[in-house]
Motif scaffolding. Structure first.
Motif, PDB file in Angstrom:
ATOM      1  N   ARG A  94       7.411  -7.973  24.477  1.00 23.35           N
ATOM      2  CA  ARG A  94       7.027  -7.484  23.153  1.00 23.35           C
ATOM      3  C   ARG A  94       7.193  -5.972  23.074  1.00 23.35           C
ATOM      4  NH1 ARG A  94       3.991  -5.002  19.876  1.00 23.35           N
ATOM      5  NH2 ARG A  94       2.497  -4.249  21.388  1.00 23.35           N
ATOM      6  N   GLN A  95       6.806  -5.264  24.142  1.00 26.91           N
ATOM      7  CA  GLN A  95       6.973  -3.805  24.160  1.00 26.91           C
ATOM      8  C   GLN A  95       8.454  -3.428  24.095  1.00 26.91           C
ATOM      9  OE1 GLN A  95       4.836  -1.279  23.886  1.00 26.91           O
ATOM     10  NE2 GLN A  95       3.217  -2.776  23.572  1.00 26.91           N
ATOM     11  N   ASP A  96       9.291  -4.148  24.839  1.00 25.26           N
ATOM     12  CA  ASP A  96      10.736  -3.890  24.788  1.00 25.26           C
ATOM     13  C   ASP A  96      11.276  -4.160  23.381  1.00 25.26           C
ATOM     14  OD1 ASP A  96      10.705  -3.254  27.490  1.00 25.26           O
ATOM     15  OD2 ASP A  96      11.475  -5.212  28.136  1.00 25.26           O
ATOM     16  N   MET A  97      10.806  -5.236  22.780  1.00 21.23           N
ATOM     17  CA  MET A  97      11.244  -5.574  21.428  1.00 21.23           C
ATOM     18  C   MET A  97      10.763  -4.525  20.431  1.00 21.23           C
ATOM     19  SD  MET A  97      10.774  -9.720  21.386  1.00 21.23           S
ATOM     20  CE  MET A  97      11.778 -10.057  19.916  1.00 21.23           C
ATOM     21  N   TRP A  98       9.539  -4.018  20.631  1.00 20.80           N
ATOM     22  CA  TRP A  98       9.004  -3.024  19.703  1.00 20.80           C
ATOM     23  C   TRP A  98       9.864  -1.773  19.681  1.00 20.80           C
ATOM     24  CZ3 TRP A  98       6.969  -2.067  15.417  1.00 20.80           C
ATOM     25  CH2 TRP A  98       6.543  -0.778  15.080  1.00 20.80           C
ATOM     26  N   ILE A 129      12.926  -0.226  11.802  1.00 22.10           N
ATOM     27  CA  ILE A 129      12.035   0.174  10.704  1.00 22.10           C
ATOM     28  C   ILE A 129      12.352   1.602  10.273  1.00 22.10           C
ATOM     29  CG2 ILE A 129       9.643   0.693  10.071  1.00 22.10           C
ATOM     30  CD1 ILE A 129       8.817  -1.658  11.938  1.00 22.10           C
ATOM     31  N   GLN A 130      12.522   2.475  11.251  1.00 23.75           N
ATOM     32  CA  GLN A 130      12.833   3.875  10.936  1.00 23.75           C
ATOM     33  C   GLN A 130      14.177   3.974  10.225  1.00 23.75           C
ATOM     34  OE1 GLN A 130      10.999   6.513  10.928  1.00 23.75           O
ATOM     35  NE2 GLN A 130      12.641   7.886  10.312  1.00 23.75           N
ATOM     36  N   SER A 131      15.166   3.222  10.704  1.00 23.23           N
ATOM     37  CA  SER A 131      16.505   3.282  10.120  1.00 23.23           C
ATOM     38  C   SER A 131      16.537   2.749   8.688  1.00 23.23           C
ATOM     39  CB  SER A 131      17.476   2.490  10.991  1.00 23.23           C
ATOM     40  OG  SER A 131      18.741   2.449  10.408  1.00 23.23           O
TER      41      SER A 131
END
Length: 146
Positions: A109-113, A120-122
């Motif tokens: 999950r951390q890797d996916m985040w 999200i930023q893009s």
């Protein structure tokens, strides 16, 4: 209330759906390019990570998900096989079970985040300033908080 929406209402609807589709496709493509599971997996892992050690019943996972997942039991079985989640007997209902996130599930999950956050930023952060983001959030919240 009018039965037929005005053209500007239809235009807003189309823009909303296109924006959702574009944003999710961008994130899905990024996950795939980075050898990560699909968005639905992140959604489940996120709900379980928030729940902590007690985990969640499958129906509770489904209620919290950002996207509907009609084959949740099959998805959970695949995630369990990958060692991202574990099913344990429910302390409150001998017939049911809780789903908890594993250590590996938290790591994935951390890797996916990391990838998801860039998406999200893009798609949002690079196109809108803080005031615009807050306005979008306020306006769209009206659609589901009635």
């Amino acid at each position: 209330m009018s039965i037929k929406p005005e053209e500007y209402v239809v235009d807003a609807w189309i823009a909303l759906l296109r924006a959702k589709e574009h944003s999710l496709n961008f994130v899905e493509k990024s996950f795939k390019e980075n050898g990560l599971p699909p968005f639905f997996w992140y959604d489940v892992l996120w709900e379980l990570d928030k729940a902590g050690e007690k985990g969640l019943r499958p129906f509770e996972i489904e209620q919290g998900m950002l996207l509907p997942q009609y084959g949740l039991s099959r998805l959970l079985a695949r995630m369990e096989k990958a060692d991202y989640v574990e099913r344990v007997p429910s302390p409150n209902d001998g017939r049911g079970h809780q789903v908890i996130i594993t250590k590996l599930g938290k790591e994935v999950r951390q890797d996916m985040w990391k990838v998801y956050a860039k998406g999200i930023q893009s798609t949002i952060g690079e196109n809108f300033n803080e005031d615009e983001c807050r306005t979008i959030q306020t306006l769209l919240t009206r659609l589901y908080r009635r």
